[in-house]
Design an enzyme around this catalytic site. Structure first.
Site, PDB file in Angstrom:
ATOM      1  N   CYS A   1      45.244  44.745  35.838  1.00 48.72           N
ATOM      2  CA  CYS A   1      43.912  45.121  36.329  1.00 48.72           C
ATOM      3  C   CYS A   1      43.871  45.194  37.844  1.00 48.72           C
ATOM      4  O   CYS A   1      43.023  45.895  38.391  1.00 48.72           O
ATOM      5  CB  CYS A   1      42.848  44.169  35.797  1.00 48.72           C
ATOM      6  SG  CYS A   1      43.250  42.435  35.910  1.00 48.72           S
ATOM      7  N   MET A   2      44.755  44.483  38.532  1.00 47.62           N
ATOM      8  CA  MET A   2      44.555  44.335  39.971  1.00 47.62           C
ATOM      9  C   MET A   2      45.670  44.907  40.843  1.00 47.62           C
ATOM     10  O   MET A   2      45.596  44.794  42.066  1.00 47.62           O
ATOM     11  CB  MET A   2      44.385  42.846  40.328  1.00 47.62           C
ATOM     12  CG  MET A   2      43.207  42.171  39.655  1.00 47.62           C
ATOM     13  SD  MET A   2      41.636  43.033  39.873  1.00 47.62           S
ATOM     14  CE  MET A   2      41.218  42.543  41.526  1.00 47.62           C
TER      15      MET A   2
ATOM     16  N   LYS B   1      28.182  35.646  26.723  1.00 48.10           N
ATOM     17  CA  LYS B   1      29.537  35.098  26.559  1.00 48.10           C
ATOM     18  C   LYS B   1      29.569  33.634  26.987  1.00 48.10           C
ATOM     19  O   LYS B   1      30.195  32.799  26.346  1.00 48.10           O
ATOM     20  CB  LYS B   1      30.544  35.901  27.397  1.00 48.10           C
ATOM     21  CG  LYS B   1      30.814  37.283  26.867  1.00 48.10           C
ATOM     22  CD  LYS B   1      31.849  38.012  27.716  1.00 48.10           C
ATOM     23  CE  LYS B   1      31.284  38.466  29.036  1.00 48.10           C
ATOM     24  NZ  LYS B   1      32.273  39.121  29.914  1.00 48.10           N
TER      25      LYS B   1
ATOM     26  N   MET C   1      37.573  48.129  36.957  1.00 50.45           N
ATOM     27  CA  MET C   1      38.726  48.861  36.425  1.00 50.45           C
ATOM     28  C   MET C   1      38.617  50.371  36.589  1.00 50.45           C
ATOM     29  O   MET C   1      39.616  51.071  36.575  1.00 50.45           O
ATOM     30  CB  MET C   1      38.942  48.512  34.948  1.00 50.45           C
ATOM     31  CG  MET C   1      39.308  47.073  34.726  1.00 50.45           C
ATOM     32  SD  MET C   1      40.637  46.538  35.815  1.00 50.45           S
ATOM     33  CE  MET C   1      39.791  45.399  36.882  1.00 50.45           C
TER      34      MET C   1
ATOM     35  N   GLY D   1      38.121  40.572  36.874  1.00 48.43           N
ATOM     36  CA  GLY D   1      37.676  40.436  35.492  1.00 48.43           C
ATOM     37  C   GLY D   1      38.016  39.092  34.889  1.00 48.43           C
ATOM     38  O   GLY D   1      37.309  38.595  34.024  1.00 48.43           O
ATOM     39  N   GLN D   2      39.112  38.478  35.331  1.00 46.84           N
ATOM     40  CA  GLN D   2      39.553  37.225  34.715  1.00 46.84           C
ATOM     41  C   GLN D   2      39.074  36.032  35.543  1.00 46.84           C
ATOM     42  O   GLN D   2      38.882  36.146  36.752  1.00 46.84           O
ATOM     43  CB  GLN D   2      41.075  37.208  34.611  1.00 46.84           C
ATOM     44  CG  GLN D   2      41.604  38.297  33.704  1.00 46.84           C
ATOM     45  CD  GLN D   2      43.066  38.079  33.388  1.00 46.84           C
ATOM     46  OE1 GLN D   2      43.410  37.231  32.585  1.00 46.84           O
ATOM     47  NE2 GLN D   2      43.930  38.834  34.027  1.00 46.84           N
TER      48      GLN D   2
HETATM   49  S1  SF4 Z   1      31.325  33.687  34.139  1.00 47.39           S
HETATM   50 FE1  SF4 Z   1      31.092  35.790  33.319  1.00 47.39          FE
HETATM   51  S2  SF4 Z   1      31.178  35.526  31.096  1.00 47.39           S
HETATM   52 FE2  SF4 Z   1      30.725  33.512  31.961  1.00 47.39          FE
HETATM   53  S3  SF4 Z   1      28.503  33.337  31.941  1.00 47.39           S
HETATM   54 FE3  SF4 Z   1      29.098  34.126  33.950  1.00 47.39          FE
HETATM   55  S4  SF4 Z   1      28.969  36.363  33.755  1.00 47.39           S
HETATM   56 FE4  SF4 Z   1      29.007  35.507  31.670  1.00 47.39          FE
END
Ligand code: SF4
Length: 704
Positions: free
Chosen positions: A182-183, A85, A422, A459-460
């Site tokens: 999520c939190m 990503k 989650m 997650g964010q």
């Molecule tokens: S912040 Fe998350 S999405 Fe971005 S490179 Fe690191 S692990 Fe991957």
């Protein structure tokens, strides 16, 4: 050490491939991948926007475009790696369907119409309609008639500005981020346990621990960079280091794990209770009695709290939805629940009336003996029978795994880190399961020590740095303060130079309730910021339908036309991450800044600019008079006289008072730190954008 281009490309490819499969590569190899000068490329440090890990990245720009991305070898989080990503951070900015101009639903005569088709409009037309619709809601419903869907993807600056605009300007606490989805359970777990809402762990524990236990966290795919560090740790001492993956299905973490435990959904709570039972009943010598005596307070709470849903009599439910929602009011006690709730006198088949829905956080101190009694039913046999999730697995082998899990936690001198996401947080009893994780670590004295700790991963990218820390929740103010606390309001009013009594003490509308209030027409203006709530929420089809059907005006600020844009009346094109200045705070509370690398595409403008521009449309006399707030006796006071005493004029705009004040202007542009970089907000950017007042945008002249 020197490196040629061919070796560099190979190194980068190896790193990317290894990370994508959750593997790591030797640090010596990573260290040999420096930024090599390319023809006319400018490399600069930045941050990845795709998850809460907070990886540092390097960006190369050429001719006003980002042309390359690589991991930053000097970044302490990822040490030169990115996951797949991360490598798409640049490419995502240049998709063919990127939004480039404001779009509004118009009728054949060019006027706004709820049932019209999207047509391009100028920033001025967009803001004229937005102002009109905001005024309509404020006039009809007061400060609670407007709301903002906030985000854990706001930059710190954006979240802070929106919190200030909504809370100090419009005196509305109806700002809440998607991070609540999520939190929420993690947050209440933090508050109940530590008295403050922040994750307690740090990534360096990975290299220091002997044991990593994942609870409903597919880190290999969702936090791959952290998993590469776990992999590195495991491979560096494979006999000593143990990895246990608890999940409801086999995932890629199991490839590295010594033990895979597949459990039935929601039974992780029973597994934590089993571990606690093993500790207090069978292995009391494993407890850190000194820590317990000095710092632990045992507590319990209500079990009849409902699930945060609405009552089933709401007219908007379908019959099918009503079946689910019925549990909010009462439920039948199952055979297993009769075992675990027997200490409260419940029997199988009894009806549990949800009498404490309004006081779900209620709790009180109990003795250690009472705590111990509550754990009594969670024997190995009971929990194994309840939790075994793989029908093919033999019960005896599942029992052995649970026993092994408990003994790893209890083993003297063994360090243990528990990670979750989650799987534990989006749980019908998420708060309880979060609290039990801390409880087990506390009992053993394995919390907040190097290599030990219970760690709720985010997650964010800025669920911590923005959503939490700068007050974008409906109950919060910046710096971990809350609206309901008079002292906290006083501190915030002083800092923001507001008249006493400006801030609204009544907790606002949380993100789920924004959807509900749109359906009930208690909110008629909503603004979607840096998120896609009509896609991301549970039961999304219900909310998509109601948002379009009801009398409201929905603005969506986004870079691409997502599902939320479908329900919008006005879509505002935003600058993406490297088209603006910003900062994110990651899951280990590390705040990282970046500079604007390129100018935004088309007529897109930064989110921050969009928030500040609306503040120019409202005067103090519009918002600081007496206001009615449902449920707040006496409402909000008129603070205009006090404002006059402070030197403000009722004709001053919110922009003058909140954003263009002397403090803000002291961060003037140009600034040596930005030499060679654009700053669209502060100085314009050469695109000759026609702004919200129909004049060319030339900048505020200072950092917002
Ligand atoms: S912040 Fe998350 S999405 Fe971005 S490179 Fe690191 S692990 Fe991957």
């Amino acid at each position: 050490m020197s490196i040629n281009r061919r070796d560099f490309v190979k190194t980068t490819a190896v790193a990317a491939a290894a990370t994508a499969v959750g593997m790591t590569i030797p640090k010596s190899l990573l260290a040999s991948a420096p930024g090599i000068p390319e023809g006319g490329w400018r490399w600069d440090k930045s941050v990845c926007r795709f998850c809460g890990t907070g990886c540092g990245i390097m960006l190369a720009t050429k001719d006003g475009k980002i042309v390359a991305v690589k991991g930053d070898p000097a970044a302490p989080v990822n040490r030169g790696l990115n996951c797949i990503k991360g490598y798409f951070n640049a490419k995502i900015m240049y998709g063919a369907d990127r939004l480039k101009q404001p779009l509004m639903r118009l009728d054949a005569n060019g006027n706004f119409s709820k049932n019209g088709k999207f047509k391009p409009v100028s920033w001025k037309v967009a803001y004229d309609e937005m102002e009109k619709q905001m005024r309509r809601s404020l006039d009809e419903l007061g400060p609670t008639g407007i709301a903002v869907f906030g985000s854990g993807q706001y930059t710190v600056q954006e979240g802070y500005a929106m919190a200030k605009l909504m809370k100090a300007g419009f005196r509305s606490n109806n700002l809440d981020p998607n991070a609540r989805h999520c939190m929420a359970s993690a947050v209440v777990g933090f508050i109940q346990t530590f008295g403050i809402d922040e994750p307690a762990g740090c990534y360096d524990d990975i290299e220091l621990t002997d044991t990593v236990v994942t609870w409903g966290a597919n880190m290999a795919e969702m936090h791959p960079i952290l998993w590469s560090r776990v992999t590195d740790r495991k491979l560096s001492d494979p006999d000593r280091v143990k990895i246990i993956n608890l999940s409801t299905y086999t995932n890629r973490c199991s490839d590295l794990a010594d033990i895979e435990i597949i459990f039935k959904p929601h039974t992780d709570l029973a597994i934590w209770n089993y571990i606690a039972r093993e500790i207090v009943y069978n292995n009391p010598e494993s407890m850190d009695q000194d820590f317990i005596d000095k710092y632990m307070q045992f507590a319990t709470g209500f079990v009849d709290t409902g699930y945060g849903m609405r009552k089933p009599d709401h007219k908007g439910f379908t019959d099918l939805e009503r079946q689910t929602v019925k549990k909010e009011v009462s439920k039948k006690i199952s055979k297993e629940e009769a075992v675990t709730l027997g200490y409260l006198g419940y029997k199988e088949g009894d009806t549990l009336e949800m009498k404490h829905r309004a006081s779900a956080n209620g709790h009180w101190a109990i003795t250690f003996e009472e705590f111990k009694k509550g754990l009594e039913p969670y024997t190995l046999n009971f929990v194994a029978g309840l939790a075994k999730g793989d029908p093919e697995e033999d019960l005896a082998s599942f029992r052995v795994k649970l026993k092994l899990l408990a003994s790893l936690y209890m083993e003297q001198n063994r360090k243990v880190v528990s990670f979750w996401t989650m799987g534990m947080n989006q749980h019908t009893r998420g708060v309880w399961v979060n609290e039990q994780a801390y409880m087990v670590h506390f009992l053993l004295g394995k919390q907040a020590k190097p290599g030990n700790g219970a760690f709720s991963l985010t997650g964010q990218p800025s669920a911590c740095g923005t959503a939490r820390e700068v007050g974008t929740f409906s109950h919060r103010l910046p710096a971990d303060m809350v609206v309901a606390n008079p002292k906290h309001r006083e501190v915030s009013e002083k800092l923001w130079k507001l008249p006493e009594g400006t801030l609204n003490p009544k907790v606002g509308t949380h993100i789920m309730k924004i959807f509900r209030d749109l359906e009930d027409e208690k909110i008629k203006f909503a603004w979607v910021n840096v998120c896609n709530p009509f896609m991301g929420t549970a039961n999304a089809n219900h909310w998509l339908k109601t948002a379009r059907k009801m009398d409201n005006f929905i603005v969506v600020s986004d870079s691409y036309p997502g599902v939320s844009a479908k329900v919008a009346d006005l879509v505002l094109p935003v600058a993406m991450i490297y088209e603006k200045w910003g900062a994110y705070g990651n899951a280990e509370r590390r705040t990282q800044h970046w500079k604007q690398q390129v100018v935004p595409v088309g007529s897109a403008m930064p989110d921050l600019w969009q928030y500040i521009e609306i503040s120019k449309r409202f005067k103090l006399k519009d918002v600081w008079g007496a206001k009615n707030i449902p449920g707040l006796e006496g409402g909000l006071p008129d603070v205009l006289d006090k404002a006059r005493d402070m030197g403000y004029d009722p004709e001053d705009t919110l922009y003058d008072v909140l954003f263009a004040n002397e403090d803000a202007k002291s961060y003037a542009w140009p600034d040596p730190i930005g030499e060679g970089f654009s700053n669209t907000e502060a100085a314009g950017d050469g695109r000759e954008i026609i702004g919200t007042n129909d004049e060319e945008w030339k900048g505020y002249g200072f950092f917002i």
